[in-house]
Enzyme design. Structure first.
Site, short mmCIF file in Angstrom:
data_model
loop_
_atom_site.label_atom_id
_atom_site.label_comp_id
_atom_site.label_asym_id
_atom_site.label_seq_id
_atom_site.Cartn_x
_atom_site.Cartn_y
_atom_site.Cartn_z
N SER A 1 0.79 -1.24 0.00
CA SER A 1 0.00 0.00 0.00
C SER A 1 0.82 1.28 0.00
CB SER A 1 -0.95 0.01 1.20
OG SER A 1 -2.09 -0.72 0.87
N LYS B 1 0.38 3.39 -2.95
CA LYS B 1 -0.81 4.25 -3.11
C LYS B 1 -0.43 5.73 -3.11
CE LYS B 1 -3.81 0.61 -1.37
NZ LYS B 1 -4.50 -0.03 -0.26
N TYR C 1 -3.83 -2.62 -10.21
CA TYR C 1 -3.71 -2.44 -8.76
C TYR C 1 -2.80 -3.51 -8.14
CZ TYR C 1 -4.93 -2.50 -3.83
OH TYR C 1 -4.85 -2.51 -2.46
N TYR D 1 -4.09 2.97 8.08
CA TYR D 1 -5.31 2.19 8.27
C TYR D 1 -6.12 2.79 9.42
CZ TYR D 1 -2.20 -0.91 5.67
OH TYR D 1 -1.32 -1.41 4.77
N VAL E 1 1.09 -3.67 3.89
CA VAL E 1 1.09 -4.97 4.56
C VAL E 1 2.37 -5.77 4.33
CG1 VAL E 1 -1.42 -5.29 4.74
CG2 VAL E 1 -0.21 -6.11 2.71
N1 GLU Z 1 -2.31 -5.51 -2.05
C1 GLU Z 1 -2.81 -5.38 -0.72
C2 GLU Z 1 -4.32 -5.54 -0.68
O1 GLU Z 1 -4.96 -5.00 -1.50
C3 GLU Z 1 -2.41 -4.07 -0.18
C4 GLU Z 1 -2.86 -3.88 1.22
C5 GLU Z 1 -2.00 -2.96 2.02
O2 GLU Z 1 -0.79 -2.93 1.91
O3 GLU Z 1 -2.61 -2.24 2.82
O4 GLU Z 1 -4.86 -6.21 0.13
#
Ligand code: GLU
Length: 313
Positions: free
Chosen positions: A67, A70, A194, A245, A263
């Site tokens: 993430s 992002k 994604y 988060y 994650v």
């Molecule tokens: N590819 C992971 C998902 O979509 C990313 C989640 C993350 O790093 O928060 O679940």
């Protein structure tokens, strides 16, 4: 902060302290490619506004940025559609899990922010429009390589494939938003982009380099403007309010600097005007943030006085 020598000694102390920690969190297992990474790893890289680098531990070992990607995807999408993006994605902390679907129903398919999965899927859709998926992911990789000034950064295809095979929640989120008209391209293409963006592999040093523009009001250290100062400020604000988060408030309270975690156990943190920082340790705490990464940033913030809330910083 004082000299780069003392910054290196702070990093050395943190690396030694993290090596001695026995509680290391739990590695994410829901993505096949991440489940086998050892929680023994810890790396840290700090780049200051004057260009000095202090690094230690596994700072040059690539890991799955997940993430953290992002942040770069959002920067790219804002470059394409500007503030129009905010008609399709909100800017509020979600107060829900990063992969939650509940809010989407009452909020008519508009995700709360670009850093939860639903929001990142809309951002991936924006970046895909007008391109083939391969071009879109290529554009993002080239952007990150440019930011980090490092041509060796690549996507880990096995991680992307593994997530494509198991990412039912993301598949559900994308389809659900498509039903509300908030995904414009074919759902499977958006998901492919994604999953590939999440599977970009970078080391702490590469990640800290890629984050420099956010500590420098949108400029690259060598000169050259990536984004406007206003946009850099706003991305930093989103990282502070939504970057961790459901524990974003706690991160702001304990560490007090904008950050985005993934994650894979990586965190990119930005002290405007002072430093771009990347930490990595794959074991996660109960909120899904790197356990040692968070502790390490807390120690670094204490030792340097860096905080967006402090006059001392
Ligand atoms: N590819 C992971 C998902 O979509 C990313 C989640 C993350 O790093 O928060 O679940």
């Amino acid at each position: 902060m004082s000299s780069s020598a003392s910054l290196q000694s702070i990093v050395d102390e943190i690396v030694a302290a993290m090596a001695a920690e026995t509680e290391r969190g739990k590695v994410a297992t829901y993505i096949p490619g991440l489940a086998c990474v050892s929680p023994a790893h810890f790396g840290m890289a700090v780049i200051t506004a004057d260009g000095a680098l202090a690094a230690g531990g596994d700072a040059t070992m690539p890991f799955s940025i997940q993430s953290v990607s992002k942040v770069f995807a959002l920067t790219m999408a804002l470059g394409k559609v500007g503030d129009q993006l905010w008609q399709r994605v909100g800017r509020e902390p979600s107060g829900n899990a990063f992969n939650s679907i509940v809010q989407l129903e009452v909020e008519h398919g508009i995700p709360r922010n670009p850093f939860i999965n639903a929001g990142a899927l809309v951002v991936a859709d924006v970046n895909l429009s007008g391109h083939m998926p391969r071009e879109s992911i290529g554009e993002l990789i080239r952007f990150i390589r440019f930011l980090a000034d490092d041509e060796t950064i690549v996507v880990d295809d096995a991680v992307a494939r593994g997530e494509a095979e198991t990412g039912y929640r993301n598949i559900a989120l994308a389809n659900y938003m498509r039903a509300f008209g908030n995904i414009h391209n074919a759902v499977e293409l958006v998901l492919g982009c994604y999953f590939h963006q999440c599977a970009i592999a970078m080391s702490c040093v590469q990640l800290a380099r890629a984050g420099r523009f956010l500590m420098l009001d949108g400029r690259q250290p060598e000169g050259g403007c990536v984004i406007s100062p206003r946009r850099a400020r706003r991305i930093n604000a989103l990282m502070l309010t939504c970057g961790h988060y459901d524990a974003s408030g706690d991160f702001a309270f304990r560490i007090g600097i904008p950050g985005k975690s993934g994650v894979g156990g990586g965190i990119l943190a930005v002290v405007p005007g002072k430093a771009s920082i990347a930490v990595w340790s794959p074991g996660l705490n109960e909120s899904g943030n790197s356990h040692l990464g968070t502790l390490a940033l807390e120690r670094l913030a204490q030792a340097t006085g860096w905080s967006v809330f402090s006059a001392r910083a």
